[in-house]
Design a protein around this motif. Structure first.
Motif, PDB file in Angstrom:
ATOM      1  N   ARG A 619      24.184  32.140  49.707  1.00 35.33           N
ATOM      2  CA  ARG A 619      25.354  32.858  50.204  1.00 35.33           C
ATOM      3  C   ARG A 619      25.008  34.288  50.608  1.00 35.33           C
ATOM      4  NH1 ARG A 619      30.858  31.343  49.894  1.00 35.33           N
ATOM      5  NH2 ARG A 619      30.866  29.100  50.205  1.00 35.33           N
ATOM      6  N   GLY A 637      28.496  37.486  48.028  1.00 37.90           N
ATOM      7  CA  GLY A 637      27.734  36.284  47.701  1.00 37.90           C
ATOM      8  C   GLY A 637      27.899  35.884  46.251  1.00 37.90           C
ATOM      9  N   HIS A 640      31.332  34.441  45.530  1.00 33.00           N
ATOM     10  CA  HIS A 640      31.516  33.040  45.929  1.00 33.00           C
ATOM     11  C   HIS A 640      30.704  32.067  45.081  1.00 33.00           C
ATOM     12  CE1 HIS A 640      33.437  34.666  49.560  1.00 33.00           C
ATOM     13  NE2 HIS A 640      33.915  33.452  49.741  1.00 33.00           N
ATOM     14  N   THR A 641      29.582  32.507  44.523  1.00 28.74           N
ATOM     15  CA  THR A 641      28.702  31.580  43.797  1.00 28.74           C
ATOM     16  C   THR A 641      28.688  31.806  42.292  1.00 28.74           C
ATOM     17  OG1 THR A 641      26.811  33.066  44.145  1.00 28.74           O
ATOM     18  CG2 THR A 641      27.159  31.312  45.768  1.00 28.74           C
ATOM     19  N   ASP A 726      33.165  30.852  56.649  1.00 30.52           N
ATOM     20  CA  ASP A 726      32.849  30.927  55.232  1.00 30.52           C
ATOM     21  C   ASP A 726      33.520  32.101  54.551  1.00 30.52           C
ATOM     22  OD1 ASP A 726      31.468  28.727  54.885  1.00 30.52           O
ATOM     23  OD2 ASP A 726      29.525  29.644  54.483  1.00 30.52           O
TER      24      ASP A 726
END
Length: 733
Positions: A619, A637, A640-641, A726
């Motif tokens: 990401r 990033g 999101h992860t 995204d």
């Protein structure tokens, strides 16, 4: 490739699922036979001097003593007429067993070394025939037949054959208990995490396929080569964990796109393109770490490579093929079975991780240095680490073989079962044999030296008795060195080194074997090949991460941070299992770190750390390529992860921590150490050290020389997802 997978799932989804069910049934039928193919042992290097010595002794002298029967007379005296009759009958019956050789009994020899200091106990030594698998079966039958109450005697079994019988049996029981604990707990956590029963069940499907498929693989490999029975433990833990990891990523992405309003085909196509690439690279990094185990000659370690690579490949393929088919068939029904409090589909985004990343990046040194200090402190016990190999002490004190070993060590003057064994590769003249044995008998710790020429004590010679004749052959001589040192102690290992330093008889080679020689050779063998294994892991990981990121700095950053987290986890295991902290709580006996299991834990934890490295970096790289600055790319990033990584790490840690309930200490160490390494990596490294390192590196983090940039452009793969799509904020359903 990924578009073809999506098309297959959308147009032939039910057919894929039917074929999967058929394949699982077939693999289950094959894999059921794996347990009969797998072997115990495998801790020694077959080319080591001690292994060659054991082969010669087995071939020419009927084998080393590996079974010890500890005999007590119910009337308190082994010299009583009744005990004498029962002891001779026991010896005669044991000598008549076709699977037993070299029976040496107190009632035959009257040797003082075979009777306890108080005269209430006696020993019967024997060699159980067969390779690791046959020996285990043969030992089990002999132990069942000859232990317990026998005509006024109480008999217990010990020795390496008894330990080899008890450890796999105990591990099998512990494995069943661990899975009984782990699977329901993981299911509950998945339901809580997804808020949906249907979505929670899908990762377990992939875990089941990975485990059953790997069992089938182990059956086939076990029919061709030696495979350790302990690979079953890795198969279940890693199969369940990676199946959950990969399915979790796919399902989370799919639900995220559905929540954004995408139709099922569009959501599935984007999920497979993005998460599919991440899973592919992730599986490659884990497999590369496990492949390093193939450089070691011990089939115990090689077996974990067989099982690990197989389970990674099957889990990845299943996630890439079966999960899309399931999602295509289920569509929006993936959210069925929603819990009462889960009124919306939970967003994949976790603002907490984004805020943490931004905080770290504003003060990288201030936030990272305390974490780094704690991890280095945790790693400090490694400065005093010592290594060993498994013996009866890995079993609980209630184990029969351990009780026998304790009694032999404390109540007897020395046993041939733990003696240094020497065998010559050719004939030896009587005078040369006496000179050689005399020199060895003068070494520190040598209580006596038994040869076909007689017995030697501190340079003094005693004429041979009836038992000495069995130590000589026209083409070889066997010399037994009995010491008063504790087996596997530093003094016992020094004695082996001293024996090896004595010049052998002229015209022949003297191979030194026995318990302590095997320990020395095993440590040397692993140490010799460890640099190659580490180089293989680091090299392949560097290449894979370079192809994934297009940077030469990112792989180096990942390797350094992983090394820090791994040394911290292993250092804590040294503090616990070697230094003895928490021994009473966990119920184990402190002893040197198991060499093979430590290497295995390193490779497993390293591979899984890189698994999460790929999850997070994918990401961050995607956002960076879309033009985001470093702080935005890293914080968004991780936002999101972060939830996926912590969920996956927590569930995988549960699978490993379940082995902490084992009664076998090296299985405890493996489970607790691997689980702890995963959590340290997911929280401390991904949450703090990665953002700090990225902030300090700045634009340099994405540097690559121009020729390598061209290579990456041709060969590298990225998620390739449109940035705008995204970055949309998921909405509740």
């Amino acid at each position: 490739m990924f578009d073809r997978i999506t098309g297959l799932a959308l147009h032939r989804g039910k057919l894929v699922l039917i074929l999967t069910v058929v394949a699982v049934i077939a693999m289950g039928a094959i894999g059921f036979g794996a347990f009969g193919k797998l072997q115990g042992g495998g801790f020694e290097d077959p080319s080591a001097p001690s292994a060659r010595a054991q082969e010669l002794i087995d071939d020419k002298f009927g084998g080393e003593s590996n079974l010890v029967l500890l005999v007590r007379a119910d009337d308190g005296s082994i010299g009583s007429p009744a005990a004498q009759r029962a002891g001779r009958a026991l010896t005669s019956e044991l000598r008549g067993e076709p699977t037993v050789a070299n029976v040496i009994s107190y009632w035959d020899t009257g040797a003082s070394a075979l009777t306890s200091r108080d005269g209430n106990e006696a020993l019967v030594l024997a060699h159980v025939k067969g390779d690791d698998t046959e020996q285990g079966d043969n030992a089990s039958a002999i132990i069942d037949e000859y232990t317990g109450d026998r005509n006024g005697l109480t008999v217990q079994a010990g020795g390496s054959a008894a330990v080899g019988d008890e450890v796999p049996t105990q591990v099998a029981k512990d494995l069943a208990l661990a899975e009984t604990i782990a699977v329901p707990l993981i299911l509950v956590l998945l339901v809580i995490a997804f808020g949906s029963v249907v979505a929670a069940l899908l990762p377990l499907v992939i875990g089941l396929i990975a485990i059953v498929g790997t069992f089938a693989e182990l059956y086939l490999l076990g029919s061709l080569t030696s495979v350790s029975v302990f690979s079953i433990n890795l198969t279940t833990a890693l199969g369940l964990g990676l199946g959950i990891d990969y399915a979790l990523l796919m399902i989370s992405r799919f639900r995220e796109h559905l929540a954004q309003g995408a139709a099922v085909p569009e959501a599935l196509r984007h999920t497979v393109r993005t998460a599919g690439r991440t899973i592919t690279f992730s599986a490659a990094t884990v497999a590369a770490a496990l492949a390093a185990l193939l450089v070691f000659p011990q089939y115990f370690l090689r077996s974990f490579a067989y099982a690990g690579i197989g389970v990674v490949a099957i889990a990845a393929v299943s996630a890439l093929v079966v999960i899309p088919a399931l999602l295509a068939v289920l569509g929006h029904r993936v959210n069925n079975g929603r819990l009462p409090w889960a009124k919306t589909v939970r967003s994949a985004e976790a603002p907490l991780w984004g805020r943490l990343a931004r905080t770290v990046m504003r003060r990288p040194a201030l936030t990272a240095l305390p974490v780094l200090g704690v991890l280095l402190l945790a790693a400090s016990p490694l400065l005093g680490v010592t290594f060993g190999t498994p013996d009866e002490r890995v079993l609980p004190q209630s184990a029969q073989s351990r009780q026998v070993a304790t009694a032999v060590q404390h109540d007897f003057t020395g046993s041939d079962e733990s003696a240094v064994q020497i065998v010559t590769t050719g004939p030896v003249a009587p005078a040369d044999l006496r000179t050689y044995a005399t020199d060895i008998s003068r070494l520190d710790g040598a209580v006596r030296v038994e040869t076909s020429a007689g017995t030697f004590r501190d340079g003094r010679f005693t004429p041979p008795g009836p038992a000495n004749a069995a130590l000589g052959r026209p083409d070889a001589q066997r010399i037994t060195v009995v010491s008063d040192f504790t087996p596997k102690s530093g003094e016992a290992q020094d004695l082996v080194k001293d024996v090896r330093a004595v010049d052998p008889p002229a015209g022949t080679e003297a191979l030194v074997g026995g318990t302590d020689a095997r320990l020395i050779d095993s440590k040397d063998s692993i140490a010799d090949r460890l640099p190659a294994a580490i180089g293989l892991v680091a090299g392949t990981t560097f290449v894979i991460l370079f192809l994934f990121t297009g940077s030469v700095v990112q792989p180096l950053r990942a390797l350094v941070l992983n090394a820090i987290s791994l040394t911290a986890a292993i250092g804590i295991m040294v503090w616990i299992f070697q230094d003895g902290h928490l021994a009473s709580l966990l119920g184990f006996t402190p002893q040197p770190m198991d060499t093979s299991m430590t290497v295995l834990m390193f490779c497993i934890a390293f591979g899984l750390s890189m698994d999460y490295e790929v999850f997070v970096t994918s990401r961050i790289k995607e956002l960076h390529d879309a033009g985001a600055d470093t702080e935005t790319a890293v914080s968004s990033g991780l936002s999101h992860t972060g939830r996926i990584v912590t969920m996956a790490a927590g569930l995988l840690a549960v699978s490993f921590f379940a082995f902490g309930t084992s009664s076998v200490s090296f299985i405890q160490m493996f489970g607790l150490g691997s689980g702890l390494a995963i959590l340290i990596d997911a929280v401390a490294v991904r949450g703090v050290l990665v953002p700090a390192a990225m902030r300090l590196l700045g634009r340099t983090a994405w540097y690559a020389p121009k020729p390598l940039r061209s290579v990456h452009k041709r060969l590298g793969l990225t998620e390739g997802a449109p940035a705008a799509e995204d970055e949309r904020t998921p909405v509740g359903v």
